[in-house]
Design an enzyme around this catalytic site. Structure first.
Site, PDB file in Angstrom:
ATOM      1  N   ASP A 112       2.235  -4.600   4.911  1.00 38.92           N
ATOM      2  CA  ASP A 112       3.113  -3.497   4.241  1.00 38.92           C
ATOM      3  C   ASP A 112       3.281  -2.291   5.132  1.00 38.92           C
ATOM      4  O   ASP A 112       4.223  -1.607   4.849  1.00 38.92           O
ATOM      5  CB  ASP A 112       2.151  -2.945   3.023  1.00 38.92           C
ATOM      6  CG  ASP A 112       1.973  -3.919   1.994  1.00 38.92           C
ATOM      7  OD1 ASP A 112       1.016  -4.197   1.731  1.00 38.92           O
ATOM      8  OD2 ASP A 112       2.923  -4.375   1.509  1.00 38.92           O
ATOM      9  N   HIS A 114      -2.755  -2.629  -3.286  1.00 39.38           N
ATOM     10  CA  HIS A 114      -2.141  -4.161  -3.223  1.00 39.38           C
ATOM     11  C   HIS A 114      -0.581  -4.072  -2.790  1.00 39.38           C
ATOM     12  O   HIS A 114      -0.141  -3.346  -1.583  1.00 39.38           O
ATOM     13  CB  HIS A 114      -2.369  -4.907  -4.404  1.00 39.38           C
ATOM     14  CG  HIS A 114      -2.261  -6.575  -4.290  1.00 39.38           C
ATOM     15  ND1 HIS A 114      -1.940  -7.159  -3.127  1.00 39.38           N
ATOM     16  CD2 HIS A 114      -2.115  -7.275  -5.351  1.00 39.38           C
ATOM     17  CE1 HIS A 114      -1.546  -8.430  -3.520  1.00 39.38           C
ATOM     18  NE2 HIS A 114      -1.680  -8.638  -4.775  1.00 39.38           N
ATOM     19  N   HIS A 128      -7.317  -4.571   5.620  1.00 43.70           N
ATOM     20  CA  HIS A 128      -7.013  -5.675   4.716  1.00 43.70           C
ATOM     21  C   HIS A 128      -8.695  -6.392   4.349  1.00 43.70           C
ATOM     22  O   HIS A 128      -9.526  -6.379   5.066  1.00 43.70           O
ATOM     23  CB  HIS A 128      -6.401  -7.042   5.440  1.00 43.70           C
ATOM     24  CG  HIS A 128      -5.725  -7.891   4.508  1.00 43.70           C
ATOM     25  ND1 HIS A 128      -6.389  -8.910   4.119  1.00 43.70           N
ATOM     26  CD2 HIS A 128      -4.511  -7.985   3.896  1.00 43.70           C
ATOM     27  CE1 HIS A 128      -5.317  -9.677   3.270  1.00 43.70           C
ATOM     28  NE2 HIS A 128      -4.544  -9.108   3.129  1.00 43.70           N
TER      29      HIS A 128
HETATM   30  C1  SDX Z   1      -1.814  -6.461   0.485  1.00 44.23           C
HETATM   31  O1  SDX Z   1      -5.363  -9.885  -0.618  1.00 44.23           O
HETATM   32  C2  SDX Z   1      -4.055  -9.837   0.148  1.00 44.23           C
HETATM   33  O2  SDX Z   1      -3.747 -10.981   0.652  1.00 44.23           O
HETATM   34  C3  SDX Z   1      -3.215  -8.740  -0.130  1.00 44.23           C
HETATM   35  C4  SDX Z   1      -1.809  -9.012   0.726  1.00 44.23           C
HETATM   36  C5  SDX Z   1      -0.937 -10.144   0.188  1.00 44.23           C
HETATM   37  O3  SDX Z   1      -0.177 -10.633   0.783  1.00 44.23           O
HETATM   38  O4  SDX Z   1      -1.183 -10.374  -0.979  1.00 44.23           O
HETATM   39  O5  SDX Z   1      -2.181  -9.175   2.089  1.00 44.23           O
HETATM   40  C6  SDX Z   1      -1.041  -7.708   0.318  1.00 44.23           C
HETATM   41  O6  SDX Z   1      -2.251  -6.065  -0.524  1.00 44.23           O
HETATM   42  C7  SDX Z   1      -2.097  -5.634   1.888  1.00 44.23           C
HETATM   43  C8  SDX Z   1      -3.072  -4.318   1.810  1.00 44.23           C
HETATM   44  C9  SDX Z   1      -1.964  -3.274   1.419  1.00 44.23           C
HETATM   45  N1  SDX Z   1      -3.079  -2.286   1.159  1.00 44.23           N
HETATM   46  C10 SDX Z   1      -3.111  -1.123   1.970  1.00 44.23           C
HETATM   47  O7  SDX Z   1      -2.299  -1.038   3.052  1.00 44.23           O
HETATM   48  C11 SDX Z   1      -3.778   0.033   1.345  1.00 44.23           C
HETATM   49  C12 SDX Z   1      -4.776   0.449   2.544  1.00 44.23           C
HETATM   50  N2  SDX Z   1      -5.893  -0.348   2.879  1.00 44.23           N
HETATM   51  C13 SDX Z   1      -6.980  -0.178   2.099  1.00 44.23           C
HETATM   52  O8  SDX Z   1      -6.809   0.450   0.955  1.00 44.23           O
HETATM   53  C14 SDX Z   1      -8.012  -1.428   2.102  1.00 44.23           C
HETATM   54  O9  SDX Z   1      -8.157  -1.616   3.725  1.00 44.23           O
HETATM   55  C15 SDX Z   1      -7.723  -2.532   1.541  1.00 44.23           C
HETATM   56  C16 SDX Z   1      -7.745  -2.193   0.136  1.00 44.23           C
HETATM   57  C17 SDX Z   1      -6.686  -3.241   1.884  1.00 44.23           C
HETATM   58  C18 SDX Z   1      -8.982  -3.383   1.778  1.00 44.23           C
HETATM   59  O10 SDX Z   1      -9.967  -2.986   1.264  1.00 44.23           O
HETATM   60  P1  SDX Z   1     -11.614  -3.481   1.452  1.00 44.23           P
HETATM   61  O11 SDX Z   1     -11.507  -4.724   2.126  1.00 44.23           O
HETATM   62  O12 SDX Z   1     -12.199  -3.330   0.274  1.00 44.23           O
HETATM   63  O13 SDX Z   1     -12.377  -2.663   2.553  1.00 44.23           O
HETATM   64  P2  SDX Z   1     -13.036  -1.231   2.170  1.00 44.23           P
HETATM   65  O14 SDX Z   1     -12.367  -0.551   1.165  1.00 44.23           O
HETATM   66  O15 SDX Z   1     -14.483  -1.934   2.058  1.00 44.23           O
HETATM   67  O16 SDX Z   1     -13.053  -0.496   3.590  1.00 44.23           O
HETATM   68  C19 SDX Z   1     -14.032  -0.932   4.661  1.00 44.23           C
HETATM   69  C20 SDX Z   1     -14.220   0.316   5.398  1.00 44.23           C
HETATM   70  C21 SDX Z   1     -14.349   1.680   4.510  1.00 44.23           C
HETATM   71  O17 SDX Z   1     -15.235   2.487   5.423  1.00 44.23           O
HETATM   72  P3  SDX Z   1     -16.901   2.451   5.402  1.00 44.23           P
HETATM   73  O18 SDX Z   1     -17.170   2.795   3.911  1.00 44.23           O
HETATM   74  O19 SDX Z   1     -17.310   1.305   6.092  1.00 44.23           O
HETATM   75  O20 SDX Z   1     -17.041   3.821   6.507  1.00 44.23           O
HETATM   76  O21 SDX Z   1     -12.876   0.702   5.994  1.00 44.23           O
HETATM   77  C22 SDX Z   1     -12.285   1.984   5.259  1.00 44.23           C
HETATM   78  C23 SDX Z   1     -12.947   2.199   4.248  1.00 44.23           C
HETATM   79  O22 SDX Z   1     -13.129   3.535   3.943  1.00 44.23           O
HETATM   80  N3  SDX Z   1     -10.768   1.671   5.407  1.00 44.23           N
HETATM   81  C24 SDX Z   1      -9.955   2.720   5.853  1.00 44.23           C
HETATM   82  C25 SDX Z   1      -8.697   1.951   5.273  1.00 44.23           C
HETATM   83  N4  SDX Z   1      -9.074   0.712   4.830  1.00 44.23           N
HETATM   84  C26 SDX Z   1     -10.615   0.093   4.799  1.00 44.23           C
HETATM   85  N5  SDX Z   1      -9.862   3.606   6.278  1.00 44.23           N
HETATM   86  C27 SDX Z   1      -8.736   4.416   6.570  1.00 44.23           C
HETATM   87  N6  SDX Z   1      -7.551   3.814   6.082  1.00 44.23           N
HETATM   88  C28 SDX Z   1      -7.630   2.494   5.628  1.00 44.23           C
HETATM   89  N7  SDX Z   1      -6.480   1.989   5.407  1.00 44.23           N
END
Ligand code: SDX
Length: 430
Positions: free
Chosen positions: A365, A266, A307
């Site tokens: 971010d 997050h 996201h």
């Molecule tokens: C913020 O919710 C909000 O509004 C939050 C926010 C706000 O203003 O409040 O916008 C702020 O939190 C922004 C997000 C910051 N986080 C990051 O940058 C951390 C990296 N991102 C990930 O951890 C992830 O994308 C999340 C946590 C942000 C979202 O995760 P989801 O929606 O649960 O997606 P998922 O984990 O189910 O991923 C879907 C697929 C998976 O692959 P498969 O299982 O389909 O093969 O996408 C892949 C994941 O492995 N994936 C990534 C990835 N993010 C998702 N692979 C590599 N790098 C990434 N960053």
């Protein structure tokens, strides 16, 4: 609310359940499942991927189109035309202020920028190298000890004053977290300065030198706060709402939001992005990190990408990238190696099928950390900056909930544990 209905057939039930279906002014319809408990069944949605937790008028996000509206106004227009305090007014009251309303609001906030002198003693309980988010969470929670008795959350005026205090004091506390970590004296707010300039003054000025805040950097700082102001029912805002639903003190609720924001998935992602860029170190290493991000057996993720809601560019990331250009240009850092790596990383990721198929785009971010580093802010303060900007969003959602009809939040569960069994005395156990 419309008179639409959703019909649900449940195996094992003779009747087809009719559930009210509501449509909002924007976004998907929702199905009201509140009465399912009376039918002896729950919905199941870990992570609340398909769950609307409340009705709200504050912020709308369209993840597919990359749209973010605050009270209907696009974030791109607010970032260009507005400022953080005006956006605070908009999020809190629902309308842009008139000239007179803005002047009164800004002057009111200025009158609350100082914290009680006793607050400074809380810092001394922390080691100087404590993570600033731990310090901020503790100190903001401690504010509830200063205002608890004079605060009736059902009183609209009391809620408004709590909002003023939090909007005004959070930058002061954030800067105190930084000053404490480097052993410099706390700087008092200077109410002649704008919100962004005052924050940079409290962060980087000292009692020994005249104030020296660059107006371009102050404007960039203000815009960073504005871009972080609110984001619908994200994890930390949901934590604030859930905490507030028990009637907890608003300062304690904001401390809960700060704690939830800290996680690297997050608000902690901006610090993680900078650490990742430093670990990559050189453009020639990018492919190795892209491969790691795609490797299911490797926990590494491309921080700042992806996201839960946006399956398109995060509109904030675009503005943040422009701000990055401005700040690096102002500071003569156009060739900043981290910025170069970030731009190259973005370009490669946006062409790679793994990221394209999963609709993983840069989020808010991804670029913010590069700007903050250029401003001289250390990586462990990045999420403190995020919390400082997001405080208005947390307060606006808390106020919207408390001023309406609400009940204590109490989710249920799918229980898969042991069925009923009798206690076994220790001498009878295997
Ligand atoms: C913020 O919710 C909000 O509004 C939050 C926010 C706000 O203003 O409040 O916008 C702020 O939190 C922004 C997000 C910051 N986080 C990051 O940058 C951390 C990296 N991102 C990930 O951890 C992830 O994308 C999340 C946590 C942000 C979202 O995760 P989801 O929606 O649960 O997606 P998922 O984990 O189910 O991923 C879907 C697929 C998976 O692959 P498969 O299982 O389909 O093969 O996408 C892949 C994941 O492995 N994936 C990534 C990835 N993010 C998702 N692979 C590599 N790098 C990434 N960053």
């Amino acid at each position: 609310m419309s008179d639409k209905k959703a019909r649900l057939h449940v195996d094992g039930m003779s009747e087809v359940l009719e559930l009210p279906q509501y449509e909002g002014t924007l976004g998907p319809d929702v199905i009201d499942v509140r009465n399912l408990t009376n039918k002896g069944i729950f919905t199941y949605d870990p992570g609340f991927i398909s769950t609307a937790s409340c009705e709200s008028k504050i912020t709308f996000i369209d993840g597919d189109k990359g749209i973010l509206l605050h009270r209907g106004y696009p974030i791109e227009q607010l970032a260009e035309e507005s400022d953080h305090l005006e956006t605070c007014y908009l999020l809190l009251y629902g309308e842009l202020p008139t000239v007179a309303q803005k002047e009164i609001f800004v002057n009111t906030i200025k009158k609350h920028t100082m914290v009680h002198e006793q607050i400074s003693f809380f810092f001394r309980g922390f080691r100087r190298d404590a993570h600033p988010m731990a310090v901020m969470c503790g100190v903001v929670g401690a504010l509830s000890a200063f205002y608890h008795d004079s605060l009736d959350i059902k009183n609209e005026r009391h809620r408004e004053i709590a909002a003023f205090r939090l909007i005004a004091k959070i930058p002061t506390i954030a800067a105190m977290c930084y000053k404490y970590s480097i052993g410099q004296p706390f700087m008092y707010p200077d109410n002649r300065l704008s919100y962004g300039a005052n924050f940079l003054h409290m962060m980087f000025d000292t009692p020994c030198e005249p104030s020296n805040v660059n107006p371009v950097l102050a404007r960039a700082m203000d815009r960073i706060f504005l871009l972080h102001a609110d984001h619908e029912q994200n994890a930390s805002t949901s934590a604030v709402r859930l905490t507030g639903s028990s009637g907890a003190n608003p300062f304690a609720c904001i401390a809960a939001g700060i704690a939830a924001l800290w996680g690297p998935a997050h608000g902690g992602a901006n610090e993680a992005v900078l650490n990742m860029l430093n670990e990559i170190g050189d453009e020639k290493n990018i492919d190795k990190f892209i491969a790691r991000a795609k490797d299911k057996d490797d926990p590494f993720r491309l921080m700042g990408f992806g996201h839960r809601v946006y399956k398109n560019f995060d509109p904030r990331a675009k503005v943040m990238k422009q701000t990055c250009d401005e700040v690096l240009g102002e500071l003569g850092l156009e060739n900043d190696p981290l910025f170069r790596i970030a731009k190259r990383l973005e370009q490669i990721a946006l062409e790679d099928p793994y990221f394209v198929e999963r609709k993983l785009y840069p989020n808010v971010d991804f670029y913010s950390g590069i700007i903050l580093k250029a401003l001289g802010i250390p990586a462990n303060m990045f999420t403190v900056i995020f919390a400082t900007g997001r405080t208005i969003g947390w307060i606006a959602h808390w106020n919207e909930m408390i001023s309406g009809d609400y009940r204590i939040g109490r989710p249920r569960q799918l229980y898969t544990g042991a069925t009923k069994r009798d206690y076994v005395p220790i001498d009878k156990r295997g």
